[in-house]
Design a protein around this motif. Sequence first.
Motif, PDB file in Angstrom:
ATOM      1  N   PHE A  53       8.820   9.717  -6.326  1.00 20.63           N
ATOM      2  CA  PHE A  53       7.709   8.929  -5.785  1.00 20.63           C
ATOM      3  C   PHE A  53       7.604   7.569  -6.453  1.00 20.63           C
ATOM      4  O   PHE A  53       7.160   6.596  -5.855  1.00 20.63           O
ATOM      5  CB  PHE A  53       6.390   9.694  -5.951  1.00 20.63           C
ATOM      6  CG  PHE A  53       6.102  10.630  -4.813  1.00 20.63           C
ATOM      7  CD1 PHE A  53       5.505  10.169  -3.660  1.00 20.63           C
ATOM      8  CD2 PHE A  53       6.434  11.968  -4.897  1.00 20.63           C
ATOM      9  CE1 PHE A  53       5.247  11.025  -2.606  1.00 20.63           C
ATOM     10  CE2 PHE A  53       6.183  12.831  -3.853  1.00 20.63           C
ATOM     11  CZ  PHE A  53       5.593  12.364  -2.697  1.00 20.63           C
ATOM     12  N   LEU A  54       7.982   7.518  -7.724  1.00 20.34           N
ATOM     13  CA  LEU A  54       7.850   6.257  -8.451  1.00 20.34           C
ATOM     14  C   LEU A  54       8.988   5.292  -8.163  1.00 20.34           C
ATOM     15  O   LEU A  54       8.829   4.079  -8.300  1.00 20.34           O
ATOM     16  CB  LEU A  54       7.835   6.541  -9.957  1.00 20.34           C
ATOM     17  CG  LEU A  54       6.495   6.845 -10.587  1.00 20.34           C
ATOM     18  CD1 LEU A  54       6.689   7.299 -12.023  1.00 20.34           C
ATOM     19  CD2 LEU A  54       5.605   5.611 -10.562  1.00 20.34           C
ATOM     20  N   LEU A  55      10.118   5.865  -7.767  1.00 20.45           N
ATOM     21  CA  LEU A  55      11.335   5.064  -7.670  1.00 20.45           C
ATOM     22  C   LEU A  55      11.185   3.743  -6.910  1.00 20.45           C
ATOM     23  O   LEU A  55      11.516   2.689  -7.456  1.00 20.45           O
ATOM     24  CB  LEU A  55      12.459   5.926  -7.077  1.00 20.45           C
ATOM     25  CG  LEU A  55      13.863   5.434  -7.449  1.00 20.45           C
ATOM     26  CD1 LEU A  55      14.073   5.533  -8.954  1.00 20.45           C
ATOM     27  CD2 LEU A  55      14.899   6.253  -6.706  1.00 20.45           C
ATOM     28  N   PRO A  56      10.689   3.774  -5.665  1.00 22.21           N
ATOM     29  CA  PRO A  56      10.638   2.494  -4.944  1.00 22.21           C
ATOM     30  C   PRO A  56       9.777   1.451  -5.653  1.00 22.21           C
ATOM     31  O   PRO A  56      10.184   0.290  -5.772  1.00 22.21           O
ATOM     32  CB  PRO A  56      10.032   2.855  -3.588  1.00 22.21           C
ATOM     33  CG  PRO A  56       9.833   4.318  -3.566  1.00 22.21           C
ATOM     34  CD  PRO A  56      10.225   4.906  -4.864  1.00 22.21           C
ATOM     35  N   ALA A  57       8.617   1.877  -6.138  1.00 17.72           N
ATOM     36  CA  ALA A  57       7.730   0.907  -6.784  1.00 17.72           C
ATOM     37  C   ALA A  57       8.374   0.349  -8.052  1.00 17.72           C
ATOM     38  O   ALA A  57       8.347  -0.861  -8.293  1.00 17.72           O
ATOM     39  CB  ALA A  57       6.381   1.548  -7.113  1.00 17.72           C
ATOM     40  N   ILE A  58       8.977   1.216  -8.847  1.00 23.37           N
ATOM     41  CA  ILE A  58       9.602   0.742 -10.083  1.00 23.37           C
ATOM     42  C   ILE A  58      10.750  -0.204  -9.770  1.00 23.37           C
ATOM     43  O   ILE A  58      10.904  -1.253 -10.399  1.00 23.37           O
ATOM     44  CB  ILE A  58      10.113   1.927 -10.931  1.00 23.37           C
ATOM     45  CG1 ILE A  58       8.920   2.680 -11.506  1.00 23.37           C
ATOM     46  CG2 ILE A  58      11.019   1.455 -12.051  1.00 23.37           C
ATOM     47  CD1 ILE A  58       9.297   3.781 -12.458  1.00 23.37           C
ATOM     48  N   VAL A  93       0.832  -1.200   0.000  1.00 19.04           N
ATOM     49  CA  VAL A  93       0.000   0.000   0.000  1.00 19.04           C
ATOM     50  C   VAL A  93       0.872   1.258   0.000  1.00 19.04           C
ATOM     51  O   VAL A  93       0.605   2.217  -0.730  1.00 19.04           O
ATOM     52  CB  VAL A  93      -0.975  -0.011   1.196  1.00 19.04           C
ATOM     53  CG1 VAL A  93      -1.649   1.330   1.357  1.00 19.04           C
ATOM     54  CG2 VAL A  93      -2.027  -1.097   1.004  1.00 19.04           C
ATOM     55  N   ALA A  94       1.957   1.222   0.775  1.00 25.49           N
ATOM     56  CA  ALA A  94       2.835   2.397   0.824  1.00 25.49           C
ATOM     57  C   ALA A  94       3.462   2.665  -0.540  1.00 25.49           C
ATOM     58  O   ALA A  94       3.411   3.791  -1.060  1.00 25.49           O
ATOM     59  CB  ALA A  94       3.928   2.188   1.877  1.00 25.49           C
ATOM     60  N   LEU A  95       4.019   1.628  -1.141  1.00 28.31           N
ATOM     61  CA  LEU A  95       4.646   1.800  -2.458  1.00 28.31           C
ATOM     62  C   LEU A  95       3.658   2.344  -3.474  1.00 28.31           C
ATOM     63  O   LEU A  95       3.961   3.250  -4.255  1.00 28.31           O
ATOM     64  CB  LEU A  95       5.165   0.456  -2.980  1.00 28.31           C
ATOM     65  CG  LEU A  95       6.472  -0.097  -2.464  1.00 28.31           C
ATOM     66  CD1 LEU A  95       6.898  -1.277  -3.312  1.00 28.31           C
ATOM     67  CD2 LEU A  95       7.545   0.963  -2.502  1.00 28.31           C
ATOM     68  N   SER A  96       2.460   1.766  -3.454  1.00 30.86           N
ATOM     69  CA  SER A  96       1.519   2.111  -4.510  1.00 30.86           C
ATOM     70  C   SER A  96       0.865   3.473  -4.279  1.00 30.86           C
ATOM     71  O   SER A  96       0.438   4.116  -5.235  1.00 30.86           O
ATOM     72  CB  SER A  96       0.447   1.040  -4.627  1.00 30.86           C
ATOM     73  OG  SER A  96      -0.271   0.966  -3.439  1.00 30.86           O
ATOM     74  N   CYS A  97       0.782   3.916  -3.027  1.00 32.08           N
ATOM     75  CA  CYS A  97       0.289   5.276  -2.773  1.00 32.08           C
ATOM     76  C   CYS A  97       1.191   6.270  -3.469  1.00 32.08           C
ATOM     77  O   CYS A  97       0.743   7.196  -4.147  1.00 32.08           O
ATOM     78  CB  CYS A  97       0.353   5.603  -1.284  1.00 32.08           C
ATOM     79  SG  CYS A  97      -1.066   5.108  -0.379  1.00 32.08           S
ATOM     80  N   MET A  98       2.489   6.072  -3.283  1.00 26.24           N
ATOM     81  CA  MET A  98       3.445   6.994  -3.860  1.00 26.24           C
ATOM     82  C   MET A  98       3.418   6.907  -5.380  1.00 26.24           C
ATOM     83  O   MET A  98       3.343   7.930  -6.078  1.00 26.24           O
ATOM     84  CB  MET A  98       4.844   6.676  -3.322  1.00 26.24           C
ATOM     85  CG  MET A  98       4.996   7.026  -1.858  1.00 26.24           C
ATOM     86  SD  MET A  98       6.423   6.273  -1.084  1.00 26.24           S
ATOM     87  CE  MET A  98       7.734   6.857  -2.113  1.00 26.24           C
ATOM     88  N   ALA A  99       3.476   5.670  -5.891  1.00 25.77           N
ATOM     89  CA  ALA A  99       3.488   5.514  -7.346  1.00 25.77           C
ATOM     90  C   ALA A  99       2.184   6.029  -7.947  1.00 25.77           C
ATOM     91  O   ALA A  99       2.186   6.699  -8.986  1.00 25.77           O
ATOM     92  CB  ALA A  99       3.701   4.047  -7.706  1.00 25.77           C
ATOM     93  N   GLY A 100       1.077   5.730  -7.283  1.00 29.70           N
ATOM     94  CA  GLY A 100      -0.223   6.183  -7.781  1.00 29.70           C
ATOM     95  C   GLY A 100      -0.316   7.701  -7.798  1.00 29.70           C
ATOM     96  O   GLY A 100      -0.870   8.287  -8.738  1.00 29.70           O
ATOM     97  N   PHE A 149       3.129   4.851 -20.138  1.00 28.40           N
ATOM     98  CA  PHE A 149       3.919   3.639 -20.360  1.00 28.40           C
ATOM     99  C   PHE A 149       4.190   2.913 -19.037  1.00 28.40           C
ATOM    100  O   PHE A 149       3.994   1.700 -18.919  1.00 28.40           O
ATOM    101  CB  PHE A 149       5.233   3.997 -21.056  1.00 28.40           C
ATOM    102  CG  PHE A 149       6.155   2.828 -21.207  1.00 28.40           C
ATOM    103  CD1 PHE A 149       5.921   1.869 -22.187  1.00 28.40           C
ATOM    104  CD2 PHE A 149       7.232   2.656 -20.351  1.00 28.40           C
ATOM    105  CE1 PHE A 149       6.755   0.780 -22.317  1.00 28.40           C
ATOM    106  CE2 PHE A 149       8.073   1.565 -20.472  1.00 28.40           C
ATOM    107  CZ  PHE A 149       7.834   0.626 -21.457  1.00 28.40           C
ATOM    108  N   ILE A 150       4.624   3.694 -18.036  1.00 29.47           N
ATOM    109  CA  ILE A 150       4.915   3.079 -16.733  1.00 29.47           C
ATOM    110  C   ILE A 150       3.644   2.515 -16.111  1.00 29.47           C
ATOM    111  O   ILE A 150       3.622   1.404 -15.572  1.00 29.47           O
ATOM    112  CB  ILE A 150       5.570   4.103 -15.798  1.00 29.47           C
ATOM    113  CG1 ILE A 150       6.936   4.476 -16.356  1.00 29.47           C
ATOM    114  CG2 ILE A 150       5.699   3.570 -14.384  1.00 29.47           C
ATOM    115  CD1 ILE A 150       7.624   5.564 -15.604  1.00 29.47           C
TER     116      ILE A 150
END
Lengths: 282, 306
Positions: free
Chosen positions: B26-31, A92-99, A112-113
Amino acid sequence: MFPTPIEKTSRQWQLTYQAILPFALIVWLLPLIAVAMFSIKPDADFTNGNYWGLPSSFEAFNNYGRVFFESNMPRYLVNSLLITIPTVIGAVALSCMAGFALGVYRFKGNLFIFFMFIAGNFVPFQILMVPVRDMTINMNLYDTKTGLVLFHVAFQAGFCTLFMRNFIRALPFPLIEAARVEGVAEWRIFWFVVLPLMKPALAALAVLIFTFIWNDYFWAVVLTQGPDAQPVTAGITEFNSQFRAAYHLMSAGSIVAALPPVAMFFLMQKHFIAGLTLGAVK
Amino acid sequence: MTAVTDTGVQRSWYKRNEIAVTPWLFLLPAILFFSVYVIIPIAQSFWISFHQWDGLGEATWVGTANYERLLFDDRKFSVSFWNNIKWLILYLLAIPAGLFIALFLNQTVRGIRLYKSLFFFPFVISQVVVGLVFSWFYLPREGLLNAILAIFGTGPVNILGDPTLATYGIIAAGLWPQTAYCMILYLTGLNAVDPEQVEAARLDGAKGYKMLWYVILPQLKPATFIAFVVTIIGALRSFDLISVMTNGGPFGSTRVLSFYMFEESLSEFGFRMGYGAAIAVVLFFIMLGFIVYFLYSMWRDDQGGR
């Protein structure tokens, strides 16, 4: 509303409907009811051929007691918790940031990502199996809970990011723009503006991932062996070979293994369904 | 402006590029995680599939030999492949079945919420438990199914012991939770159906089947799409049930690609990682076809957004 609301139909149909409802439920859940019944029967009922009749005596305490005190079941349950909870937090933490990054910013490669996360999330597990297992062994994480957690966090990040990004996209964008005009730093926008708005999505994802990971079997078999690190899904199959014909104990074990996700579902039903339907309802 | 100059005439590099840099931070860790555990392993599997490898020693390059054997000289592979097709087709029954139950439950009588949640039960529990439960349900002599069949004067059948029936028995077990999932999707979809349109159609004399087909189903399209996606993925991922219920048997008749791959790489046949990887690649390409279609649909929808 479709079909026609029952109040507007004939009295006769109303009564029939009310009668069919519980009957349909029993048929639908018959296999589960049977297992619940198995789990409170004495062993003798099975040797006497009384499989599907009522229990001849009530042995729930005895059966469940044996599952808890004479088997590895408690260890498997603890393992499951120690695998599931860190995974939920991590994914959840990772995806909050990525989202947040994918939902709020326009930059080259955004779509693309995003599609990479979605596609990765649909991939068959088997294509990852050999390399991931190999890597886990090389990192000395084979047969550890950490090894499972790391993989689950990484893989679930795909689904969670898809979910979070769509949720953030649906938030009112002017809110973020207003904060920017005020000169608020971007990470503070994430923390103080977006994150509080994400609470419902966080809850939905957390419940959903909890169930997914709790129920995972494939990776448990690929990345672990034995009661030291295996979760309850893998444990129950071992339990199955250990108590091959002991249906009463097997049933009690199955019920115990199924209980946490079921409890989670009942407690957090609204969030659970919101997570599953993932924008199917607008 | 004064606030900016307070910190010096030259703002820091980060401050100047904040909007451009932040998303990547923000994307770095997930990627990173996703690449290490998902993207790179896919490439590695492709690479391994061109080798003969026991998972420990040196891998030997064999070119396309694994694939040639798979496609032309492996009965187990063709059995698995056709079983996958059966899964794909029959699993889709979960969609109409789910719709049917959703329509049945879409009423506002007392206690209906509890009914809905109880109907959803099978989806929440692990497939391992579902598998165990159904294998007891199918027990050749004592199973409940045969007890029921006996009432109608037929049976007994040994579903999981019969090579021609076993796969269907497992698919039926899989349909149970999957139907529950589709039911929930449709129940939420039905909630969002526009009552005015329904009323208007009623005034025009539409009802029953016609109403469902021309008025309701088009509005349920998003729910159907998701149901389709999850059912296809579920069918191709089927592993747990097969492993728990028959372990591929009897006589290997219930294998599917995902299970066969596991067997080749990690169990009784020894550690034939290269061959297993080749099977996984084939499965990957089957799924890729669907993934590309899903992504295309999502991309098309996304064009309408911001």
